[in-house]
Design an enzyme around this catalytic site. Sequence first.
Site, PDB file in Angstrom:
ATOM      1  CB  ALA A 122       0.184   3.316  -1.439  1.00  0.00           C
ATOM      2  CG  ASN A 190      -0.097  -4.924  -2.025  1.00  0.00           C
ATOM      3  OD1 ASN A 190      -0.629  -6.024  -2.123  1.00  0.00           O
ATOM      4  ND2 ASN A 190       0.943  -4.698  -1.240  1.00  0.00           N
ATOM      5  CG  HIS A 220       3.403   4.520  -6.986  1.00  0.00           C
ATOM      6  ND1 HIS A 220       4.093   3.335  -7.080  1.00  0.00           N
ATOM      7  CD2 HIS A 220       3.150   4.680  -5.670  1.00  0.00           C
ATOM      8  CE1 HIS A 220       4.234   2.802  -5.873  1.00  0.00           C
ATOM      9  NE2 HIS A 220       3.671   3.604  -4.996  1.00  0.00           N
TER      10      HIS A 220
HETATM   11  N1  NDP Z   1      -3.082  -1.606  -1.305  1.00  0.00           N
HETATM   12  C1  NDP Z   1      -2.096  -0.776  -0.979  1.00  0.00           C
HETATM   13  O1  NDP Z   1      -2.046   0.356  -1.487  1.00  0.00           O
HETATM   14  C2  NDP Z   1      -1.062  -1.190  -0.012  1.00  0.00           C
HETATM   15  C3  NDP Z   1      -1.084  -2.445   0.548  1.00  0.00           C
HETATM   16  N2  NDP Z   1      -0.151  -2.851   1.475  1.00  0.00           N
HETATM   17  C4  NDP Z   1      -0.273  -4.204   2.005  1.00  0.00           C
HETATM   18  O2  NDP Z   1      -1.045  -4.155   3.211  1.00  0.00           O
HETATM   19  C5  NDP Z   1      -0.670  -5.222   4.086  1.00  0.00           C
HETATM   20  C6  NDP Z   1      -0.315  -4.653   5.465  1.00  0.00           C
HETATM   21  O3  NDP Z   1       0.734  -3.718   5.338  1.00  0.00           O
HETATM   22  P1  NDP Z   1       1.507  -3.142   6.623  1.00  0.00           P
HETATM   23  O4  NDP Z   1       0.536  -2.733   7.667  1.00  0.00           O
HETATM   24  O5  NDP Z   1       2.502  -2.179   6.135  1.00  0.00           O
HETATM   25  O6  NDP Z   1       2.262  -4.465   7.108  1.00  0.00           O
HETATM   26  P2  NDP Z   1       3.051  -4.755   8.481  1.00  0.00           P
HETATM   27  O7  NDP Z   1       4.065  -5.776   8.166  1.00  0.00           O
HETATM   28  O8  NDP Z   1       3.462  -3.502   9.132  1.00  0.00           O
HETATM   29  O9  NDP Z   1       1.912  -5.402   9.386  1.00  0.00           O
HETATM   30  C7  NDP Z   1       1.334  -6.647   9.167  1.00  0.00           C
HETATM   31  C8  NDP Z   1       0.876  -7.202  10.492  1.00  0.00           C
HETATM   32  O10 NDP Z   1       0.198  -8.439  10.275  1.00  0.00           O
HETATM   33  C9  NDP Z   1       0.364  -9.213  11.431  1.00  0.00           C
HETATM   34  N3  NDP Z   1       0.253 -10.657  11.197  1.00  0.00           N
HETATM   35  C10 NDP Z   1       1.183 -11.531  10.776  1.00  0.00           C
HETATM   36  N4  NDP Z   1       0.683 -12.786  10.741  1.00  0.00           N
HETATM   37  C11 NDP Z   1      -0.593 -12.680  11.175  1.00  0.00           C
HETATM   38  C12 NDP Z   1      -1.635 -13.613  11.434  1.00  0.00           C
HETATM   39  N5  NDP Z   1      -1.449 -14.919  11.195  1.00  0.00           N
HETATM   40  N6  NDP Z   1      -2.820 -13.161  11.897  1.00  0.00           N
HETATM   41  C13 NDP Z   1      -3.027 -11.855  12.131  1.00  0.00           C
HETATM   42  N7  NDP Z   1      -2.065 -10.915  11.934  1.00  0.00           N
HETATM   43  C14 NDP Z   1      -0.871 -11.332  11.468  1.00  0.00           C
HETATM   44  C15 NDP Z   1       1.728  -8.888  11.969  1.00  0.00           C
HETATM   45  O11 NDP Z   1       1.538  -8.954  13.359  1.00  0.00           O
HETATM   46  P3  NDP Z   1       2.675  -9.233  14.434  1.00  0.00           P
HETATM   47  O12 NDP Z   1       3.259  -7.880  14.634  1.00  0.00           O
HETATM   48  O13 NDP Z   1       1.879  -9.708  15.606  1.00  0.00           O
HETATM   49  O14 NDP Z   1       3.597 -10.239  13.850  1.00  0.00           O
HETATM   50  C16 NDP Z   1       2.030  -7.488  11.450  1.00  0.00           C
HETATM   51  O15 NDP Z   1       2.030  -6.533  12.481  1.00  0.00           O
HETATM   52  C17 NDP Z   1       0.511  -5.925   3.398  1.00  0.00           C
HETATM   53  O16 NDP Z   1       0.061  -7.045   2.668  1.00  0.00           O
HETATM   54  C18 NDP Z   1       1.037  -4.866   2.440  1.00  0.00           C
HETATM   55  O17 NDP Z   1       1.736  -5.426   1.343  1.00  0.00           O
HETATM   56  C19 NDP Z   1       0.806  -1.976   1.898  1.00  0.00           C
HETATM   57  C20 NDP Z   1       0.876  -0.718   1.371  1.00  0.00           C
HETATM   58  C21 NDP Z   1       0.001  -0.236   0.347  1.00  0.00           C
HETATM   59  O1  OAA Z   2       1.757  -0.914  -3.195  1.00  0.00           O
HETATM   60  C1  OAA Z   2       2.362  -1.119  -2.120  1.00  0.00           C
HETATM   61  O2  OAA Z   2       2.411  -2.237  -1.570  1.00  0.00           O
HETATM   62  C2  OAA Z   2       3.016   0.006  -1.392  1.00  0.00           C
HETATM   63  C3  OAA Z   2       3.465   1.117  -2.215  1.00  0.00           C
HETATM   64  O3  OAA Z   2       3.832   1.009  -3.361  1.00  0.00           O
HETATM   65  C4  OAA Z   2       3.487   2.416  -1.579  1.00  0.00           C
HETATM   66  O4  OAA Z   2       3.183   2.521  -0.385  1.00  0.00           O
HETATM   67  O5  OAA Z   2       3.775   3.413  -2.270  1.00  0.00           O
END
Ligand code: NDP
Ligand code: OAA
Length: 268
Positions: A122, A190, A220
């Site tokens: 992001a 993140n 940001h």
């Molecule tokens: N690096 C970056 O720039 C960014 C990083 N992130 C991070 O990325 C990650 C994913 O974000 P996002 O897609 O928005 O999250 P969501 O909450 O939309 O999706 C996460 C998914 O993980 C699934 N899940 C939960 N437990 C398990 C398990 N034990 N095994 C497999 N799958 C599981 C859930 O499935 P179910 O629906 O079946 O419960 C859920 O749908 C997060 O950690 C978030 O903080 C987000 C934004 C920016």
């Molecule tokens: O870093 C993250 O987890 C998500 C975030 O800030 C963004 O999507 O702008």
Amino acid sequence: MSSKRIAIAGLGEIGRTVARKLAQGLPGLSLAAIATRDREKATAWLDREGISCPLVSLDELPGHADLVVECAPAVILDQICRPMLAAGKQVMVLSASALLPRADLVDLARAHGGQIIVPTGALIGFDAVSAAAEGAIHSVQMVTRKPPRGLAGAPYLVENGISVEGLTSALCVFRGSAREAAAAFPANVNVVAALSLAGIGPDRTTIEIWADPAMTRNCHQIRVEADSASFTMSIENVPSENPRTGRITALSVIAALRKQTSPLQVGT
Ligand SMILES: NC(=O)C1=CN([C@@H]2O[C@H](COP(=O)(O)OP(=O)(O)OC[C@H]3O[C@@H](n4cnc5c(N)ncnc54)[C@H](OP(=O)(O)O)[C@@H]3O)[C@@H](O)[C@H]2O)C=CC1
Ligand SMILES: O=C([O-])CC(=O)C(=O)O
């Protein structure tokens, strides 16, 4: 030539967009497997999308894929990374906050010829930050402003009794290092964890986090001072259905996956 097999761990906001794109077709890549928690929900979604893909458990991923996109809750980072890296494979990690205290996973990758890839996600400008890091970076400072619902429920707010409900003006809820922010707001910034890995590390990278009711986007701003250049960068992310996650995040993953097999690579 056989295609590189991509699996997705976590079929949420990011996972669904990446799965859809892989199923539509990305050159040299195939959607090989998906690991999720709620299989019934995943099956219904795959049927609606007309996507055919095996649903597997986390420990089955190395048998199905060359690269796993980790887009799941931070708490299961280890369960996703360890088997893949021990098998000498790649993991694209989105839960960058959870990766910060896990240098052992990098050691595991090194020991077995595996690789952890942290996409720009992001954020913006990791090309310039990593180029500057080849010289000397003096400082990396970031300011994040999010609508309050993009921060609500973060452990730091709960533990310190800070409410972001009903705010009428912007409130600075946190100032500290990237390492401290990753622990305090594991699902909200993140971006600063990833930025710190691209640049001068989690202890020298700093962040201010604001809950701002006037914001509709996750914003940001980054200021870098280096011996090669000074630069400022800013991005205003449109939140996805998950208010914590900007829509551009999944697109960054797709762009990074495309680079895996592209005959032309642009940017560092
Ligand atoms: N690096 C970056 O720039 C960014 C990083 N992130 C991070 O990325 C990650 C994913 O974000 P996002 O897609 O928005 O999250 P969501 O909450 O939309 O999706 C996460 C998914 O993980 C699934 N899940 C939960 N437990 C398990 C398990 N034990 N095994 C497999 N799958 C599981 C859930 O499935 P179910 O629906 O079946 O419960 C859920 O749908 C997060 O950690 C978030 O903080 C987000 C934004 C920016
Ligand atoms: O870093 C993250 O987890 C998500 C975030 O800030 C963004 O999507 O702008």
